[in-house]
Design a protein around this motif. Sequence first.
Motif, PDB file in Angstrom:
ATOM      1  N   ASN A 168       0.839  -1.201   0.000  1.00 53.99           N
ATOM      2  CA  ASN A 168       0.000   0.000   0.000  1.00 53.99           C
ATOM      3  C   ASN A 168       0.869   1.244   0.000  1.00 53.99           C
ATOM      4  OD1 ASN A 168      -1.638  -2.018   2.224  1.00 53.99           O
ATOM      5  ND2 ASN A 168      -2.758  -1.287   0.438  1.00 53.99           N
ATOM      6  N   ALA A 169       2.005   1.151   0.692  1.00 52.92           N
ATOM      7  CA  ALA A 169       2.855   2.336   0.832  1.00 52.92           C
ATOM      8  C   ALA A 169       4.294   1.929   1.134  1.00 52.92           C
ATOM      9  CB  ALA A 169       2.321   3.235   1.947  1.00 52.92           C
ATOM     10  N   ILE A 170       5.194   2.888   0.920  1.00 49.89           N
ATOM     11  CA  ILE A 170       6.622   2.665   1.160  1.00 49.89           C
ATOM     12  C   ILE A 170       7.060   3.502   2.360  1.00 49.89           C
ATOM     13  CG2 ILE A 170       8.927   2.811   0.137  1.00 49.89           C
ATOM     14  CD1 ILE A 170       7.649   1.451  -1.938  1.00 49.89           C
ATOM     15  N   LEU A 171       7.809   2.877   3.229  1.00 48.21           N
ATOM     16  CA  LEU A 171       8.429   3.584   4.341  1.00 48.21           C
ATOM     17  C   LEU A 171       9.930   3.604   4.047  1.00 48.21           C
ATOM     18  CD1 LEU A 171       7.470   2.997   8.043  1.00 48.21           C
ATOM     19  CD2 LEU A 171       9.814   3.475   7.391  1.00 48.21           C
ATOM     20  N   GLN A 228      12.985  20.041   4.144  1.00 50.61           N
ATOM     21  CA  GLN A 228      12.656  21.065   3.148  1.00 50.61           C
ATOM     22  C   GLN A 228      12.215  20.418   1.828  1.00 50.61           C
ATOM     23  OE1 GLN A 228      15.874  23.788   2.360  1.00 50.61           O
ATOM     24  NE2 GLN A 228      14.682  25.042   0.960  1.00 50.61           N
ATOM     25  N   PHE A 229      12.889  19.341   1.457  1.00 51.58           N
ATOM     26  CA  PHE A 229      12.640  18.647   0.181  1.00 51.58           C
ATOM     27  C   PHE A 229      11.340  17.838   0.216  1.00 51.58           C
ATOM     28  CE2 PHE A 229      13.880  14.942  -2.682  1.00 51.58           C
ATOM     29  CZ  PHE A 229      13.732  15.645  -3.863  1.00 51.58           C
ATOM     30  N   MET A 230      11.068  17.165   1.352  1.00 56.37           N
ATOM     31  CA  MET A 230       9.936  16.223   1.431  1.00 56.37           C
ATOM     32  C   MET A 230       8.790  16.684   2.340  1.00 56.37           C
ATOM     33  SD  MET A 230      10.584  13.840  -0.690  1.00 56.37           S
ATOM     34  CE  MET A 230       9.277  12.685  -0.263  1.00 56.37           C
ATOM     35  N   GLY A 231       8.991  17.777   3.060  1.00 59.21           N
ATOM     36  CA  GLY A 231       7.916  18.349   3.865  1.00 59.21           C
ATOM     37  C   GLY A 231       7.315  17.386   4.874  1.00 59.21           C
ATOM     38  N   ALA A 232       5.985  17.312   4.856  1.00 54.26           N
ATOM     39  CA  ALA A 232       5.248  16.529   5.860  1.00 54.26           C
ATOM     40  C   ALA A 232       5.444  15.024   5.707  1.00 54.26           C
ATOM     41  CB  ALA A 232       3.759  16.865   5.769  1.00 54.26           C
ATOM     42  N   LYS A 233       6.058  14.600   4.600  1.00 54.60           N
ATOM     43  CA  LYS A 233       6.302  13.158   4.419  1.00 54.60           C
ATOM     44  C   LYS A 233       7.338  12.632   5.414  1.00 54.60           C
ATOM     45  CE  LYS A 233       3.655  11.638   1.092  1.00 54.60           C
ATOM     46  NZ  LYS A 233       2.609  10.679   1.474  1.00 54.60           N
ATOM     47  N   GLN A 277      -0.908   6.731  13.632  1.00 56.24           N
ATOM     48  CA  GLN A 277      -1.606   8.013  13.480  1.00 56.24           C
ATOM     49  C   GLN A 277      -1.797   8.346  12.001  1.00 56.24           C
ATOM     50  OE1 GLN A 277      -3.092   9.830  15.829  1.00 56.24           O
ATOM     51  NE2 GLN A 277      -3.819  11.146  14.183  1.00 56.24           N
ATOM     52  N   ARG A 278      -0.759   8.143  11.206  1.00 57.04           N
ATOM     53  CA  ARG A 278      -0.873   8.409   9.762  1.00 57.04           C
ATOM     54  C   ARG A 278      -1.883   7.472   9.115  1.00 57.04           C
ATOM     55  NH1 ARG A 278       4.654  10.695   6.930  1.00 57.04           N
ATOM     56  NH2 ARG A 278       5.094  12.161   8.595  1.00 57.04           N
ATOM     57  N   GLU A 279      -1.899   6.220   9.580  1.00 57.30           N
ATOM     58  CA  GLU A 279      -2.866   5.250   9.054  1.00 57.30           C
ATOM     59  C   GLU A 279      -4.298   5.733   9.308  1.00 57.30           C
ATOM     60  OE1 GLU A 279      -2.535   2.052   7.463  1.00 57.30           O
ATOM     61  OE2 GLU A 279      -0.689   3.102   6.990  1.00 57.30           O
ATOM     62  N   ARG A 280      -4.529   6.245  10.503  1.00 60.34           N
ATOM     63  CA  ARG A 280      -5.872   6.761  10.845  1.00 60.34           C
ATOM     64  C   ARG A 280      -6.258   7.905   9.907  1.00 60.34           C
ATOM     65  NH1 ARG A 280      -4.544   6.704  16.702  1.00 60.34           N
ATOM     66  NH2 ARG A 280      -5.152   4.665  17.466  1.00 60.34           N
ATOM     67  N   GLU A 281      -5.291   8.794   9.674  1.00 63.51           N
ATOM     68  CA  GLU A 281      -5.560   9.943   8.803  1.00 63.51           C
ATOM     69  C   GLU A 281      -5.848   9.484   7.379  1.00 63.51           C
ATOM     70  OE1 GLU A 281      -2.073  12.343   9.307  1.00 63.51           O
ATOM     71  OE2 GLU A 281      -2.553  12.764  11.420  1.00 63.51           O
ATOM     72  N   LEU A 282      -5.096   8.467   6.909  1.00 63.88           N
ATOM     73  CA  LEU A 282      -5.309   7.950   5.548  1.00 63.88           C
ATOM     74  C   LEU A 282      -6.698   7.332   5.414  1.00 63.88           C
ATOM     75  CD1 LEU A 282      -1.820   6.313   4.935  1.00 63.88           C
ATOM     76  CD2 LEU A 282      -2.791   8.181   3.598  1.00 63.88           C
ATOM     77  N   ARG A 283      -7.132   6.598   6.460  1.00 69.57           N
ATOM     78  CA  ARG A 283      -8.444   5.956   6.404  1.00 69.57           C
ATOM     79  C   ARG A 283      -9.575   6.981   6.464  1.00 69.57           C
ATOM     80  NH1 ARG A 283      -6.358   1.845  10.418  1.00 69.57           N
ATOM     81  NH2 ARG A 283      -5.466   0.230   9.116  1.00 69.57           N
ATOM     82  N   ALA A 284      -9.304   8.116   7.125  1.00 72.52           N
ATOM     83  CA  ALA A 284     -10.337   9.147   7.274  1.00 72.52           C
ATOM     84  C   ALA A 284     -10.631   9.855   5.954  1.00 72.52           C
ATOM     85  CB  ALA A 284      -9.906  10.149   8.340  1.00 72.52           C
TER      86      ALA A 284
END
Length: 285
Positions: A168-171, A228-233, A277-284
């Motif tokens: 689903n995603a890359i860490l 600076q390059f990736m911000g909130a990621k 927390q990020r998972e919750r935000e993604l599901r929302a």
Amino acid sequence: MTVIDDIYQEDKAPDPAGHPRILALANQKGGVGKTTTAINLGTALAAIGERVLIVDLDPQGNASTGLGIDRRSRNCSTYDVLIGEAPLRDAVVPTAVPRLHIAASTMDLSGLELELGATRDRAFRLRDAIAALNTNTNATPESDYTYVLIDCPPSLNLLTVNAMAASNAILVPLQCEFFALEGLSQLLQTVEQVRTTLNPNLSIHGIVLTMFDSRNNLSNQVVADVRQFMGAKVYNTMIPRNVRVSEAPSYGKPVLVYDLKCVGSEAYLKLATEVIQRERELRAH
């Protein structure tokens, strides 16, 4: 990049209900903390109640060794799964950590690319194996995983492509050192290529800065540049340089089991909380 370019493109079926969240830990650079993060993030997620499977896709098998899985006992491995000789469930073994299991790897994986050759579905072997995981009629609710973490090898080969096609995603673990951003841009290009050819739903879950040393000016500069390059990621949690984190694998233990009170353990627990927390935000959304 030809390993992606020449792979047969196929429509991606939607995830069935009850499918685990699949995160690949990827960076083509070696020594950035991929395996350490897979082991300790998996342990931290299990500690807060998730049911976690680590899939060791690195022929070196360090995630398996770091969780105390003896090489002689790896009778069925991720290699057997990817060549189609065993279901993933058969390669899964429990670890000393409750709710944390692992599918171990062996050196046989290093020859996988040659063995699969031009097989049509070669990029989707892992995706299909994981899809069958929670649909197994013999599986108990306890062995229905909520998270699958894939520990990728330090290269952009067929193994990493399988991980990205299944996820689903890359860490991305990123070491606080001079060439960090250079490697990151190459990885982002690969992710984009996988998204257009194999897995349109793939995203970057986040970037975790590892081996951070606050006394080191270069470390602080890399942190500033990456943010600076990736911000909130970029996750807020940074994994510090910590001798206990380095020692733990030689005892076949995650650092959270080896020394729960050290700064490395605390950092991985914080990272697990941030991932959830990020998972919750993604599901929302």
